[in-house]
Design a protein around this motif. Sequence first.
Motif, PDB file in Angstrom:
ATOM      1  N   ASP A 237       0.813  -1.211   0.000  1.00 35.56           N
ATOM      2  CA  ASP A 237       0.000   0.000   0.000  1.00 35.56           C
ATOM      3  C   ASP A 237       0.850   1.267   0.000  1.00 35.56           C
ATOM      4  O   ASP A 237       2.090   1.220   0.064  1.00 35.56           O
ATOM      5  CB  ASP A 237      -0.988  -0.015   1.172  1.00 35.56           C
ATOM      6  CG  ASP A 237      -0.326   0.198   2.529  1.00 35.56           C
ATOM      7  OD1 ASP A 237       0.924   0.196   2.621  1.00 35.56           O
ATOM      8  OD2 ASP A 237      -1.068   0.378   3.513  1.00 35.56           O
ATOM      9  N   VAL A 238       0.183   2.410  -0.065  1.00 34.18           N
ATOM     10  CA  VAL A 238       0.871   3.694  -0.138  1.00 34.18           C
ATOM     11  C   VAL A 238       1.689   3.948   1.119  1.00 34.18           C
ATOM     12  O   VAL A 238       2.818   4.457   1.054  1.00 34.18           O
ATOM     13  CB  VAL A 238      -0.145   4.830  -0.375  1.00 34.18           C
ATOM     14  CG1 VAL A 238       0.529   6.189  -0.237  1.00 34.18           C
ATOM     15  CG2 VAL A 238      -0.791   4.692  -1.750  1.00 34.18           C
ATOM     16  N   GLU A 239       1.148   3.600   2.284  1.00 32.04           N
ATOM     17  CA  GLU A 239       1.863   3.836   3.530  1.00 32.04           C
ATOM     18  C   GLU A 239       3.174   3.050   3.569  1.00 32.04           C
ATOM     19  O   GLU A 239       4.187   3.531   4.092  1.00 32.04           O
ATOM     20  CB  GLU A 239       0.988   3.451   4.726  1.00 32.04           C
ATOM     21  CG  GLU A 239       1.608   3.728   6.093  1.00 32.04           C
ATOM     22  CD  GLU A 239       1.893   5.204   6.349  1.00 32.04           C
ATOM     23  OE1 GLU A 239       2.673   5.499   7.286  1.00 32.04           O
ATOM     24  OE2 GLU A 239       1.352   6.066   5.623  1.00 32.04           O
ATOM     25  N   ALA A 240       3.180   1.853   3.006  1.00 31.85           N
ATOM     26  CA  ALA A 240       4.419   1.072   2.953  1.00 31.85           C
ATOM     27  C   ALA A 240       5.452   1.775   2.081  1.00 31.85           C
ATOM     28  O   ALA A 240       6.633   1.861   2.451  1.00 31.85           O
ATOM     29  CB  ALA A 240       4.132  -0.326   2.401  1.00 31.85           C
ATOM     30  N   MET A 241       5.031   2.285   0.944  1.00 31.26           N
ATOM     31  CA  MET A 241       5.953   3.013   0.073  1.00 31.26           C
ATOM     32  C   MET A 241       6.442   4.299   0.743  1.00 31.26           C
ATOM     33  O   MET A 241       7.598   4.698   0.587  1.00 31.26           O
ATOM     34  CB  MET A 241       5.275   3.341  -1.262  1.00 31.26           C
ATOM     35  CG  MET A 241       4.811   2.127  -2.052  1.00 31.26           C
ATOM     36  SD  MET A 241       6.185   1.117  -2.687  1.00 31.26           S
ATOM     37  CE  MET A 241       6.603   2.010  -4.170  1.00 31.26           C
ATOM     38  N   ARG A 242       5.558   4.943   1.500  1.00 33.92           N
ATOM     39  CA  ARG A 242       5.927   6.183   2.183  1.00 33.92           C
ATOM     40  C   ARG A 242       6.948   5.916   3.288  1.00 33.92           C
ATOM     41  O   ARG A 242       7.900   6.680   3.478  1.00 33.92           O
ATOM     42  CB  ARG A 242       4.679   6.854   2.758  1.00 33.92           C
ATOM     43  CG  ARG A 242       4.969   8.165   3.504  1.00 33.92           C
ATOM     44  CD  ARG A 242       3.720   8.836   3.994  1.00 33.92           C
ATOM     45  NE  ARG A 242       2.960   9.408   2.882  1.00 33.92           N
ATOM     46  CZ  ARG A 242       1.763   9.001   2.481  1.00 33.92           C
ATOM     47  NH1 ARG A 242       1.169   7.993   3.102  1.00 33.92           N
ATOM     48  NH2 ARG A 242       1.159   9.581   1.466  1.00 33.92           N
ATOM     49  N   ARG A 243       6.774   4.840   4.037  1.00 28.37           N
ATOM     50  CA  ARG A 243       7.642   4.568   5.190  1.00 28.37           C
ATOM     51  C   ARG A 243       8.974   3.934   4.795  1.00 28.37           C
ATOM     52  O   ARG A 243       9.899   3.908   5.610  1.00 28.37           O
ATOM     53  CB  ARG A 243       6.920   3.655   6.189  1.00 28.37           C
ATOM     54  CG  ARG A 243       5.741   4.320   6.907  1.00 28.37           C
ATOM     55  CD  ARG A 243       5.218   3.433   8.013  1.00 28.37           C
ATOM     56  NE  ARG A 243       6.265   3.160   9.001  1.00 28.37           N
ATOM     57  CZ  ARG A 243       6.173   2.214   9.942  1.00 28.37           C
ATOM     58  NH1 ARG A 243       5.101   1.453   9.996  1.00 28.37           N
ATOM     59  NH2 ARG A 243       7.143   2.031  10.804  1.00 28.37           N
ATOM     60  N   ALA A 244       9.081   3.436   3.580  1.00 29.54           N
ATOM     61  CA  ALA A 244      10.339   2.820   3.146  1.00 29.54           C
ATOM     62  C   ALA A 244      11.452   3.865   3.147  1.00 29.54           C
ATOM     63  O   ALA A 244      11.321   4.933   2.552  1.00 29.54           O
ATOM     64  CB  ALA A 244      10.179   2.230   1.755  1.00 29.54           C
ATOM     65  N   THR A 245      12.553   3.542   3.802  1.00 32.44           N
ATOM     66  CA  THR A 245      13.715   4.417   3.768  1.00 32.44           C
ATOM     67  C   THR A 245      14.353   4.390   2.390  1.00 32.44           C
ATOM     68  O   THR A 245      14.802   5.424   1.880  1.00 32.44           O
ATOM     69  CB  THR A 245      14.752   3.964   4.808  1.00 32.44           C
ATOM     70  OG1 THR A 245      14.118   3.813   6.083  1.00 32.44           O
ATOM     71  CG2 THR A 245      15.896   4.957   4.921  1.00 32.44           C
ATOM     72  N   LEU A 246      14.398   3.212   1.792  1.00 31.65           N
ATOM     73  CA  LEU A 246      15.030   3.013   0.494  1.00 31.65           C
ATOM     74  C   LEU A 246      14.259   1.956  -0.275  1.00 31.65           C
ATOM     75  O   LEU A 246      13.787   0.972   0.305  1.00 31.65           O
ATOM     76  CB  LEU A 246      16.485   2.558   0.684  1.00 31.65           C
ATOM     77  CG  LEU A 246      17.394   2.556  -0.552  1.00 31.65           C
ATOM     78  CD1 LEU A 246      17.713   3.986  -0.971  1.00 31.65           C
ATOM     79  CD2 LEU A 246      18.688   1.798  -0.257  1.00 31.65           C
ATOM     80  N   ILE A 247      14.120   2.159  -1.580  1.00 25.55           N
ATOM     81  CA  ILE A 247      13.523   1.164  -2.465  1.00 25.55           C
ATOM     82  C   ILE A 247      14.602   0.742  -3.454  1.00 25.55           C
ATOM     83  O   ILE A 247      15.121   1.565  -4.212  1.00 25.55           O
ATOM     84  CB  ILE A 247      12.305   1.731  -3.221  1.00 25.55           C
ATOM     85  CG1 ILE A 247      11.223   2.164  -2.231  1.00 25.55           C
ATOM     86  CG2 ILE A 247      11.752   0.686  -4.203  1.00 25.55           C
ATOM     87  CD1 ILE A 247      10.100   2.958  -2.863  1.00 25.55           C
ATOM     88  N   VAL A 248      14.966  -0.523  -3.416  1.00 30.08           N
ATOM     89  CA  VAL A 248      15.989  -1.067  -4.301  1.00 30.08           C
ATOM     90  C   VAL A 248      15.271  -1.797  -5.434  1.00 30.08           C
ATOM     91  O   VAL A 248      14.433  -2.663  -5.190  1.00 30.08           O
ATOM     92  CB  VAL A 248      16.938  -2.013  -3.542  1.00 30.08           C
ATOM     93  CG1 VAL A 248      17.976  -2.607  -4.480  1.00 30.08           C
ATOM     94  CG2 VAL A 248      17.607  -1.266  -2.395  1.00 30.08           C
ATOM     95  N   ALA A 249      15.598  -1.426  -6.673  1.00 29.80           N
ATOM     96  CA  ALA A 249      14.870  -1.934  -7.833  1.00 29.80           C
ATOM     97  C   ALA A 249      15.800  -2.630  -8.799  1.00 29.80           C
ATOM     98  O   ALA A 249      16.935  -2.208  -9.005  1.00 29.80           O
ATOM     99  CB  ALA A 249      14.176  -0.775  -8.549  1.00 29.80           C
ATOM    100  N   ASP A 250      15.302  -3.712  -9.420  1.00 29.80           N
ATOM    101  CA  ASP A 250      16.099  -4.321 -10.490  1.00 29.80           C
ATOM    102  C   ASP A 250      16.056  -3.449 -11.741  1.00 29.80           C
ATOM    103  O   ASP A 250      17.024  -3.393 -12.503  1.00 29.80           O
ATOM    104  CB  ASP A 250      15.662  -5.761 -10.784  1.00 29.80           C
ATOM    105  CG  ASP A 250      14.179  -5.929 -11.049  1.00 29.80           C
ATOM    106  OD1 ASP A 250      13.458  -4.915 -11.139  1.00 29.80           O
ATOM    107  OD2 ASP A 250      13.727  -7.078 -11.162  1.00 29.80           O
ATOM    108  N   MET A 251      14.968  -2.722 -11.958  1.00 29.84           N
ATOM    109  CA  MET A 251      14.842  -1.777 -13.073  1.00 29.84           C
ATOM    110  C   MET A 251      14.161  -0.519 -12.537  1.00 29.84           C
ATOM    111  O   MET A 251      12.927  -0.450 -12.468  1.00 29.84           O
ATOM    112  CB  MET A 251      14.024  -2.389 -14.212  1.00 29.84           C
ATOM    113  CG  MET A 251      14.676  -3.572 -14.898  1.00 29.84           C
ATOM    114  SD  MET A 251      16.042  -3.097 -15.984  1.00 29.84           S
ATOM    115  CE  MET A 251      15.164  -2.498 -17.412  1.00 29.84           C
ATOM    116  N   ALA A 252      14.945   0.478 -12.130  1.00 28.13           N
ATOM    117  CA  ALA A 252      14.398   1.637 -11.424  1.00 28.13           C
ATOM    118  C   ALA A 252      13.342   2.374 -12.239  1.00 28.13           C
ATOM    119  O   ALA A 252      12.286   2.747 -11.716  1.00 28.13           O
ATOM    120  CB  ALA A 252      15.530   2.587 -11.029  1.00 28.13           C
TER     121      ALA A 252
END
Length: 337
Positions: A237-252
Amino acid sequence: MSQPTAANTTSTVFITDADVAALAQWGDAVEALRAAYARPMTPAMVPPRTMARGDGFWLRGLCAVSPSGEYMGCKLIAASPKIKRASYLVSLFDQRTMELAALIDGNRITDIRTAATAVVAVNALAKAGPLRVGVIGSSALARNTLLALSAVREIAAVRVFSPSPDNRQRYADDFRASHGFDIAAVGSPAEAVAHADVVLCAARSRDESPVFLGEWLVPGMVVVSVGSTLPEQREVDVEAMRRATLIVADMAEEIVHDTGDAIVAIKEGVDVAAKTVELADVVGGRVPGRRSPDDIVFYKSVGTALQDVVTAEMLLRAALATQRYVAMPAGVVTITR
């Protein structure tokens, strides 16, 4: 002794689905992908995917040049939602000779490379030592991700939730029997992720509403999200994306612009792009995976051709070493002008 290569054979290699199942080793897959992500790459080596569409069916192509210097290739996916059928084929060409080295049944490769790359991310982001794991989902991908993780990390405990009580209980029973885990099926996703160091999300809700909520996050948690890859799909959900300190992506770029999780979060004011970094930069040591033990870090995957090609060349090396393949007459598949 040098590794055998396709140049040593007199014909193109075909690796069947049964051979892929027999040849694939989780530890080898994780190490091959870690090594690939640690090597320098240019965007031209992994171009955007392409898709041809017909009436109720499509053909997708994912191409990449492996940074190993050995092979380059393409995974083709033919799918029809109308008839609920998909077929997969991976082709590998030798970078040194341009010869068609192998054709590989790609049915299992997507799950293998997705699970193994997720473990590369966990190793780069999670704490050292035994891991407490929460699993949301009981699909083949959910099983393979835990299998891959358990091949290279010690598992302290597992809690699994799936909407189907029978499926989650079968998942727990199977892993308890095969691995001796402290594992239990639980009645809610919140129970599955409580006290977890690593959460493996490999499921989408039927109505595309999120299956993981930000209110469940705790300091230091690593969340792996591999179950939603398209704009219309949601997993967190949006709150999870908001609280993430960092998002590591295989394809940003694809994560930020083409996944439902990010699209909805951006509409709600979350600056997803500012906190998203490439997995290659983390594994290559150019960007820290976490600055504090309390950081909440997400690994978000859409899957890339690099993963397909690196996994396929690992399988080809194993097939050549064990002679487990079908030799195809060179004239049937190679045209020289």
